[in-house]
Structures are given as C-alpha cells and as structure tokens.
Design an enzyme around this catalytic site. Structure first.
Site, short mmCIF file in Angstrom:
data_model
loop_
_atom_site.label_atom_id
_atom_site.label_comp_id
_atom_site.label_asym_id
_atom_site.label_seq_id
_atom_site.Cartn_x
_atom_site.Cartn_y
_atom_site.Cartn_z
N SER A 156 0.72 -1.14 0.18
CA SER A 156 0.11 0.06 0.07
C SER A 156 0.93 1.29 0.20
CB SER A 156 -0.87 -0.10 1.28
OG SER A 156 -1.76 1.00 1.33
N GLY A 157 0.60 2.07 -1.04
CA GLY A 157 1.36 3.28 -1.01
C GLY A 157 2.54 3.48 -1.92
N THR A 161 -1.99 2.16 -8.00
CA THR A 161 -3.30 2.75 -8.65
C THR A 161 -2.84 3.71 -10.09
OG1 THR A 161 -4.48 2.59 -6.77
CG2 THR A 161 -5.36 4.05 -8.10
N ASN A 207 -0.94 5.02 3.23
CA ASN A 207 -1.31 5.51 2.06
C ASN A 207 -2.42 6.14 2.20
OD1 ASN A 207 -1.41 6.05 -0.67
ND2 ASN A 207 -1.97 4.23 -1.44
N SER A 210 -5.49 4.50 -0.63
CA SER A 210 -5.20 3.18 -0.56
C SER A 210 -6.48 2.37 -1.05
CB SER A 210 -4.83 2.49 0.81
OG SER A 210 -4.61 1.16 0.50
N SER A 211 -6.30 1.42 -2.25
CA SER A 211 -7.26 0.76 -2.78
C SER A 211 -7.70 -0.35 -1.76
CB SER A 211 -7.01 0.18 -4.10
OG SER A 211 -6.83 1.13 -5.17
N GLY A 434 -1.41 -4.85 -1.76
CA GLY A 434 -0.10 -5.54 -1.71
C GLY A 434 0.15 -6.25 -0.47
N GLU A 436 0.54 -6.83 3.20
CA GLU A 436 0.42 -6.20 4.78
C GLU A 436 0.78 -6.99 5.67
OE1 GLU A 436 -3.06 -3.18 2.80
OE2 GLU A 436 -3.44 -4.76 4.57
#
Length: 1123
Positions: A156-157, A161, A207, A210-211, A434, A436
């Site tokens: 994430s981050g 995206t 992030n 974040s998605s 991603g 985590e």
C-alpha cells in the site's frame, strides 16, 4: 566469494540502519575480515557475508540490473538508490519493471511526446518506463494474436493505482478512437477510476489513497487493434472499514465527499460535520493535505455522468451513503434483562432520518435492528437482542448495504462501458492490494496476503519455471536451480481438507464456536508445520511464514468477518423499500438465485445465506489465475521508498524488504545462475557480425557463425540451442562493449579525418583573415607614424618661431622701456636745470624791476593784482605737482649705499625720500609775480644775495659696472637681464602713465606761462621806457648778475637719484648705452619678481661750470657729459 576478497578490496557489509554499507577491507584473519566503512566505523564479520563492490559501475547506475557485473542484493539496492537520486524511477530487471514511487510530479514523464517515442520501440531500446511494458504487451497482442496481461503489485502506497492509470492511458493512446467521438470506451474506462476510488479507496496508515479492493480491468480490442470493449472485475472489498476504523485512518472517501457537498444537498440529506457521525469520528483524521473534498465531490458526479449513471440513480446512491452515516448514530440501551431499545431522542432522530432516506417503514426498521426471528419446526419465535447484539445487527446492515451498492456500481460501469463479444484479444491490467503486515493483523490482512501468495506463485511459475522450460525446448545443458517456492504456504492456507480456510469454514458452521476454539484447532492441526508458528503465551494468535516474511494474525474476529450473509429481516425490510433503486439491490429471497454474472463481485454471486467468505475469495482467485494463465503476463513491481510518503527519501531497509517480498531478488539470482540473455541466431549475427566480418563472407549455417563469433571474441560458458544462442550474465554486456569499442575506434578514425579537414580549412581561413588584418593595421600604423613625424616637425617650427617672436618682443619691450626710462630721467634732469635757470633769471629780473615798479602808478598795481591772482593759480598747480612728487617718492623704497663704492668719488649726503623740498618751478613763478610795491636798494641787495646762494644738485649715482664678464657668468646674467627687463617694462608702463599726466600738467603750465610772458612783454615795454633812466642801475645789476658765473663759490647741490640693489648682481649694466640699468636682485633659481628698492637720494657738490655755461649748447653738453 571469499577467495576474491583481499586487503584493500571494496566490499559491501551489512548494517542495521542502512541494510548495506560500503567499505574497505583493512585486514583478513582466516575466515574473518575487518572492514572500515564509509562512515568511519570498524566492522569485523565473516568473509561469507561480504559482497564485492563494482568500482567501475556508472555513476548513474544501469537501467537493467541483469547488466550489473556483481548481481547481488547490495548491488541491486545501490543501483535503485542511485537511479532514484537522479529521478529515474523506472528500472528493468530482465523483463520485470521496477517502479519506485517518487511522491512528487516529474515534468514531461507522461506527456504525449514521450508516449509517441515509445510507440513501436523494442524493450530495452529506450529507458525503462511503464509505457515500454505496455507497448510490448500491445505489440505482442497485435502480432501474435494472443491476450496479454500486466500485473501491477506492491504494498500500500507504492503507486499501484497511479501505474494502472498510466497503463490504461497509454492503451487508450495506442488503440483509442478519434478525439471527436463522444463517450468512447477508453474515456469511460478512465473516467470510471474516480467513481471506484471514491467508493473503494480510503486513507490507511501507509497511503492516503489506498485501494481497499482488488481490480482486474479487461480491455478488449478488435481486429484493427482499437479498443472495442472493457470490463472490470473486483475482489474482496474491505466491508469492515464501513463500521470500524483506527487512528489515523479514514473511512471510504465517499462519506467525506458527501459531507462537503453544496449546502442544498447537505440540507437535503440532513448531514453535518463529519465529527458528528460515529462511523467517521472513530479517528481524528477528517481531511487530507492537498485534497479538496468539495471539489472531488463535483468531479465524482461528473465521472458518474460520463459512465452513464443517471441523475436519479446518483440521488439514490448518495441517499444510501447518507443513510449509512445516520444508521451508525443509532445507539441502543438495555431494557429489562436481555432486550434493547433506542438510547435517546438523538437515536430516534437518526432512526427516523435513516427510514426516510431508505424509504422504508420506521417501526419495521427498528424491529429489524432490535429483534430476530428464530424458525422452529413448530413456529417462528421473535427474540429481542441486547444492546451489543443490536449494535452488531446495525453494523451488519450498514456493511451489507454498502457492499451491495459497490457491486451495483461495478456492474453499472461494465454495462455502460460495454463488452465486445466478437473480441478475441484483450489486455488485462491487475491492480490489487500488496502484502500487508501490521501490529494487529486480522481477517482482511489474512485474505490480502493469501491473494499475494497466489500471485507470487504465478510469478514464480512464469519467471522461474518458464525459464527452465525454454532451456528444455532448446535442448541445452541445464542443471535445475533450487529457488524459494511458496507452494507449501498455499497448501497451509487453502488445502482441502485440513487447510486454514477449511477449518475456518468448518468452525463457522457451528453456532457455539468461538475464536478460541478456532485457534485451538489451528494449534493442534499445524503444530509440526514449518510455515505455521504458535506464539508463546498466545491463546488466539498464530503466525504464518509467508514468502515475504512472518505475519502474526489475531483471530478474534475471524469467525464474524468470515460469515458473509445477510439477515433475513434486513433483506425483507429493504426489498420492500419504496425506492426502486434500493429495492433492486435487495431482491426477494425467492427471486435471488446463486447464478453469478461474469464480471460481478462477491456479494452478487452467491446465496444470501453463505458462511464461507474465505472460500469465496479462494474461488475468485482461482478464476483470476485461470485468466492470467491464459495470457502472456508482464510484471511491474511498485516500490514505496519510505514510510513517510515524502519525496527524495530512500530507506534502504524498507526497499530491501519490498524487493524480497516481491521476489525480485530471487528472480535476479535464478536468471543470473542460468542464461538470462538469449537471442535468435539471425538477430545475434545482425548485431555482432561486425566483430568478426569474415564470418559473413563464408557460407556457413547461422549457429556455426554464432559459435565462431563467440570463439573469436574469446567468451565461453554459452549455449547454442536449436534457434537461439544463450548467454551467461554479463556476456551480452561484454559483447556490446566490444562492439561499442570497435565502432568507437572506427568513429575516431573518421572523426580524425573530418576534424583534420575542418581544422585545416579553419586554419587557412584564419591565416588569410589575419594577413588582411595585419596589412590594414600596418598601413594604419604607418599613416599614424607619418602624421606624428609631420606634427613633430611642425611643432618644432612653430616653437622656434614662437620662441623667436617672444624673445624679439621681449627685447623690443625692454629696449622701449629703457628708452622711456632714459627719456623720463633726462627730462626730469632738464626740468630741474630749467627750473634753476628760471629761478636765477627771475631773481635778476625781479631785482632789476623793483625800483621801476616803485615808480609805476596805479596801473602797475592793477597788473600786480592780476599777476598775484595768476600766482595763486600757479601755486595750486605747484601743490598738485608736489602731491605727484610725493606719490612717486612713496612708491619707492630706500636704497642703501653700495658697499663697493669707489673711494675716489666725493661723499654724498643720503636724503630721505619723504623730506619736503621746495619745488623750483613753483618758487620761480611765485618770484616772477609782478609786485607794484617798490623795493629799496638794501632789500634788493638782500634779494640778490639770496638768489646767489648755492643750489644743491641732486646727482644720480649709478652702480659700478663690471667691464669683463666671463663666459660662465654670461647665461646667468642674461637670465637676470630678462627678469630686469620685465621689471623695467612694468615700471616703464607706470612712467608712461605718469608722463602722460605730467604732459597734461606741462601743457596747462605752458599756457599759463604764455599768458605770463605776454604780461612780461608788456612789463618789458614799460621797463624799456625806463631803460635810459635806469642804465646805471641796470649795468650795476648786470655786473652783479655776472659775478657768480666768473667766481667759483660753492654751488648748490644738484640732487641725483640712483636706483640700485644691494645684491651681488647690482653692477650689471648694458654696455654700449649711455644710460645705466639697475641690476635685478632676483636669484637665478627664483622666478618671482622682487619688489623695487626704495630710491636713495645722494647730494653731490657741483661747480658753476657744470651747471651754467656760456650758452644753451654748453649747458646741454655739460648735461650729456654728466650722464
């Protein structure tokens, strides 16, 4: 590589803060070495833990890390850090693209000109870029007619995206329609991102955007390579975030956007400050830096318009979002032993607003939240829920509504975009969460990491196993290399039966099961599994050793979050809503079937009552793997350089962990152990035949020619396959280096000739120009020199003439001054002599006529009165002359008697200049006045005696003159003469002025004398008449008058004025002249003109013969002799 490390070698050594740090080996003791790091620390470590550093590596790094001379972990990390420092965020690792998030906008990195430069370019021909990977996938699809996929992964981050947006943007650039066409497929796909981000993205710890769902976009192309359709597939939306967030995270963006809507809409939905809602105020973060929620709200509505969502549907969507916020503010209180009611009026207000927004019955909504129906064979029993149960029911309803809304949005976007049933090729872009690992990792992290394990397996199969299969197809010698495979982790999670997901589903089937019973099952089942670890003193926690590292999970909420079902009371309540949009989201239980659409999400694919959310995810992932296996995959690994999300900061430890998690380092190791570079024979010969030109002249097969080139170059350990030649790591770079060297030498020869010719032309041109310039300059210099010489000669002539004229003018002025001075002095002496003569003459006449006057009558008295009046006038004139004489005396200074006066001269009496002397002419005039009174003979005798008194003659004494001047003294004397002449000129000018004044006075006196003479003639006539009578007396008087001339009594002195100086040069005079010039007292070294000395008057005795004479000529001669 211990045998390669010696003292002085540059190596990489492990460091806790920097991961790896470079240093120099200072000593080697057996298997240990002492290293001095770049920061000055001394480190002792084993040789096996040291890695050599390439000191010849480029300062800017390499764009493909398979070209590194030393391909190991610290070299890869250092290369990425070097490129990131110069804002090169993309780097190849073979056919894998590594993208590092810059956290800032980089100019000209994604513009249209750059897109055009990558269009049709081969991979590696240009610098690494996401456009290059996308272009390779697009060209492979068009050329081979096979679908391709691009997998974007990272934590994430890391920028997944944004990378996905750039991929779709480039695909729209390659296969898009004309810009004039409205609502094109590619535009709808790109505009769908804001909608999905608003409802599926949120701020997390790592992030800001974040998605919280996985997305796989299928972009379909027609036979011409243009986009003809698209579809979006989503995975595992994080529904728990709707009801529960932690500090400093935020809920989904759509809630904050709606709270920042225009006031009219806020009033319509009865919203307010986000801090007033329970689902939003669990965290203190309400706003994002640099993000305007009100602007994003309008942008989201605009994107909804583009993807085809009507205004009525938009209103219904935001009604549901507002209802979820109000639903979260409904609080419950305990009533009785186990029932619950609304806590206060505030809860009743939010309940009423929720019912209005959902357009359902208020009492039915309250009942659905506080009660449950229990179905028994005999009857349906309603039981009340306690406040905790009611809150769980409320949160479950909120999560269900939001999940159904998100699924509807995805379905609506797919319908709006449209699909092409005739399309045979597609490019899929996977943007998924991603890996985590948090301090508190729950069921969501378990599902996310399970997904990444599946993707990593696909990566391993494609990169590693497919690499070996290529070697086998080409029939080359290959020994299998062991690599880290995560199949055992996947078996631990998804194996049936006995996997963690199977045990979770089994536990959820029993109503009385708890998270503790689930944890105990895990401990008993996997106590001997190497990938499963039970933490010490833990009762509900377990640890899984993933491919990226260990993650500890808390299974407190695993059972509740895995139960993905909807309460029948909620289903029945919302299906009867008066809002058709809400009712369509919750069809009746009879109408809902388990059949799923092709591109729907989890909630729309399964029955309402389902207890296996993890199993659903497992099924979806298997479908995703099937799609990826049917395509040619391309990989993009996104890296987050630092956890602070700040630009230009590169944290080695974090980046290294992400490289390990992404399998990049393992891919590099395996590729380098094998043959990372392969080329078909024709391409190899075309590229490197220049190294051995004679190979092409021979008629041999391509494989033999390739082998000959490698032998001539001297490389070994390569392999010749059926259609390709396989090179070891670094051999391609060496071949390219030799080729570049050969071309460089050839270029140098060409450049030498060209530069020589250019330099020759330039030299000739400069030489010609310099000759022309020199000619002109020399001509100008000669002209200037001639002009200078002419001017010099002319100046000399002018100076000569000017000096001659000046000297002549000075001589003339001095001569004129001398003449004027001589004239003045001679005139003064003459006047003095004339005065004395007149005085004597008047005295004689007066004495002779005294008796005659006595006898005259009144007529003579009148004449006497007139003469008396005339005398008064002459007296006034005399006074004026006396005043002029005083001024002349005052202008001078006393002159001392020279010391070198000759002794034979008679002594002179020094007379002061200011002494008053009677003016002889005035006295004579006074004596000549006619007087009618008669004088007695006694008085006449007295007058005669007085007239016979000797007069003092003033004699001008001149300074002695040197008769002979030596040649040495002559120049100084000439200079002194010049100075003297200048002074005399000034005095001569003054004398001229005074002479003019004296002439005027003389003229006046002459006129008066003429009148007097007339009167004297008259008197003479009267005297003649008395002549006969007075003859005796006259003869006696004549005798008396002639007596002084014959005798020699002491004569009165004649005054003579000498002007001289006491200096040594006082005796200088001009020879050949009868007048002596006073010498100048100015020193030869002093140019100042001295003031004239005061005149000194000397009295000298003179005889009667010197003054008087027999005639006027005698007197004039005596006067000339005197001077």
């Amino acid at each position: 590589m211990p045998q390669e490390i010696t003292v002085g070698s540059h190596v990489w050594v492990e460091d806790q803060e920097l991961a790896w740090v470079d240093g120099v080996v200072t000593s080697v003791n057996g298997n240990e070495a002492e290293v001095e790091t770049i920061n000055g620390n001394q480190v002792t470590t084993k040789l096996s833990k040291l890695y050599p550093k390439d000191m010849e590596a480029p300062d800017t790094g390499v764009d493909d890390m398979t070209k590194l001379s030393y391909l190991h972990e610290p070299a890869v990390l250092h290369n990425l850090a070097t490129r990131y420092g110069i804002k090169e965020i993309y780097t190849y690792c073979g056919n894998i693209l590594i993208a590092i998030n810059p956290f800032q906008a980089i100019s000209h990195l994604y513009d249209t000109e750059l897109m055009d430069s990558y269009k049709g370019a081969q991979l590696g021909d240009r610098s690494p870029h996401v456009f290059a990977i996308t272009d390779v996938a697009y060209r492979a699809m068009n050329n081979e007619g096979k679908s391709n996929s691009i997998l974007v992964s990272g934590e994430s981050g890391a920028g997944k995206t944004e990378t996905t947006k750039m991929i779709m943007r480039y695909l729209a650039y390659l296969g898009g329609h004309a810009a004039a066409e409205a609502r094109t497929v590619e535009r709808k796909v790109l505009e769908s991102n804001p909608v999905l981000e608003a409802f599926g993205n949120a701020k997390t710890v790592r992030n800001n955007n974040s998605s919280r769902f996985g997305k796989f976009v299928e972009i379909q192309f027609d036979a011409c390579g243009q986009i003809s359709g698209a579809a979006i597939r989503t995975y595992l939306l994080e529904k728990s975030r709707v009801c529960q967030i932690s500090e400093p995270e935020r809920n989904y963006h759509c809630f904050y956007l709606l709270c920042a809507a225009p006031p009219k809409e806020i009033e319509k939905y009865k919203l307010g400050d986000p801090k007033s809602f329970h689902y939003l105020n669990q965290s203190s973060c309400y706003e994002l830096v640099g993000v305007d929620d009100s602007h994003d709200y309008l942008a989201t509505k605009k994107a909804m318009d583009i993807v085809g969502i009507s205004v009525e549907e938009q209103d219904a969507i935001f009604r549901i979002v507002a209802a979820i916020l109000h639903l979260g503010n409904i609080a419950f209180a305990l009533e009785g032993e186990d029932s619950s009611v609304l806590e206060d009026d505030k809860a009743k207000f939010h309940l009423q607003v929720t019912a209005e927004l959902l357009m359902c019955d208020l009492e039915a909504l309250e009942t659905a939240l506080c009660k449950r129906n229990m179905v028994t064979p005999e009857e349906v029993i309603k039981r009340s829920l306690d406040p905790l149960g009611a809150a769980i029911s409320r949160d479950g309803l909120a999560k269900t509504i939001y999940a159904r809304l998100f699924d509807w949005l995805v379905k609506k976007i797919n319908v709006s975009i449209g699909q092409d049933p005739d399309s045979k090729c597609l490019i899929g872009v996977l943007d998924i969460y991603g890996f985590e690992s948090f301090k508190t990792s729950s069921f969501e992290q378990f599902c996310i990491n399970f997904t990444n394990e599946k993707l990593q397996q696909h990566f391993n199969q494609h990169v590693f196993k497919m690499e070996q299969s290529v070697y086998q197809e080409e029939e080359i010698d290959w020994s299998y290399i062991d690599f880290v495979d995560n199949q055992d982790v996947l078996d631990l999670i998804e194996k049936k039966p006995g996997g963690i997901i199977s045990l979770l589903d089994e536990t959820c089937m029993f109503p009385k099961s708890t998270h503790e019973t689930f944890a105990q099952k895990l401990y008993q089942t996997f106590k001997d599994h190497k990938r499963f670890v039970k933490p010490k003193l833990a009762r509900t926690e377990f640890t899984i050793v993933h491919y990226a590292g260990e993650v500890q999970y808390q299974c407190d909420q695993f059972l509740d979050k895995n139960k993905d079902y909807i309460v029948p009371e909620h289903q029945e309540l919302l299906s009867t809503s008066k809002c058709s949009f809400i009712a369509s989201l919750f069809p009746s239980l009879n109408a809902e079937t388990p059949k799923s659409g092709k591109f729907s999400s989890i909630g729309s694919r399964f029955k309402v009552k389902s207890y296996v959310l993890a199993s659903l995810l497992q099924l979806q992932l298997q479908q995703l793997m099937d799609i990826l296996n049917s395509t040619e995959p391309h990989y993009i690994r996104c890296i987050k350089p630092n956890s602070d999300l700040r630009p230009e900061i590169f944290e080695n430890v974090s980046v290294l962990q992400q490289l390990r998690s992404g399998g990049v380092l393992e891919a590099i190791r395996v590729k380098c152990e094998g043959y990372p570079t392969n080329r078909i024979f024709s391409e190899f010969l075309e590229r490197f035949s220049i190294l051995v030109p004679e190979v092409l002249k021979e008629t041999v097969e391509e494989n033999v020619a390739c082998k000959s080139i490698m032998e001539k170059v001297g490389l070994s350990n390569y392999q010749i396959g059926k259609t390709k030649i396989f090179l070891r790591a670094g051999q391609m770079a060496e071949l390219d280096g030799r080729k570049a060297k050969l071309l460089g030498e050839s270029a140098k020869v060409i450049q030498k000739q060209v530069r020589s010719r250019i330099a020759r032309k330039c030299y000739v041109r400069i030489q010609t120009a310099s000759i022309c310039i020199q000619t002109v300059l020399r001509g100008q210099l000669a002209c200037e020199s001639l002009k200078f010489r002419k001017r010099t000669a002319a100046a000399v002539k002018i100076q000569k003439s000017a000096r001659r004229k000046s000297a002549s003018r000075k001589y003339t002025n001095i001569k004129s001054s001398a003449i004027v001075v001589q004239t003045g002095i001679r005139a003064m002496v003459a006047r003095n002599e004339f005065r004395s003569k007149m005085q004597n003459h008047s005295a004689t006449i007066q004495a002779a006529t005294e008796e005659e006057e006595k006898d005259s009558g009144k007529e003579e008295e009148d004449i006497g009165k007139e003469e008396k009046d005339n005398g008064k006038e002459e007296k006034d004139v005399g006074k004026e002359e006396k005043d002029v004489g005083k001024e002349e005396k005052d202008s001078g200074k006393e002159v001392e008697e020279p010391e070198d006066k000759e002794p034979e001269k008679q002594p002179t009496v020094e007379v002061q200049e200011k002494e008053e002397l009677p003016d002889p002419p005035v006295a004579v005039l006074e004596q000549n006045k006619p007087d009618k009174t008669y004088v007695s003979p006694d008085k006449e005798q007295e007058v005669t005696e007085e007239s016979n008194e000797p007069y003092h003659i003033v004699e001008e004494i001149s300074s002695p003159i040197q008769d002979v001047l030596t040649a040495e003294e002559l120049p100084s004397e000439v200079e002194q003469l010049k100075v003297l002449l200048i002074g005399e000129k000034k005095r001569a000018d003054e004398y001229q002025k005074k002479h003019a004044e004296a002439q005027e006075l003389s003229e006046q006196r002459r006129k008066k004398l003429e009148e007097t003479e007339k009167k004297v003639h008259q008197l003479q006539e009267s005297l003649n008449r008395l002549l006969f009578s007075m003859s005796e007396q006259f003869s006696q008087l004549k005798t008396i008058l002639q007596t002084p001339s014959s005798s020699k009594p002491a004569s009165p002195p004649i005054a003579r004025v000498d002007y001289f100086d006491n200096s040594d040069n006082s005796d200088a005079s001009s020879t050949g002249s009868d007048f002596a010039f006073p010498a100048s007292g100015r020193d030869s070294a002093n140019n100042s003109c001295p003031r004239p000395k005061a005149p000194q008057v000397h009295v000298k005795d003179a005889t009667a013969t010197e003054i008087t004479g027999t005639a006027d000529s005698d007197k004039e001669g005596a006067f000339d002799d005197y001077f």
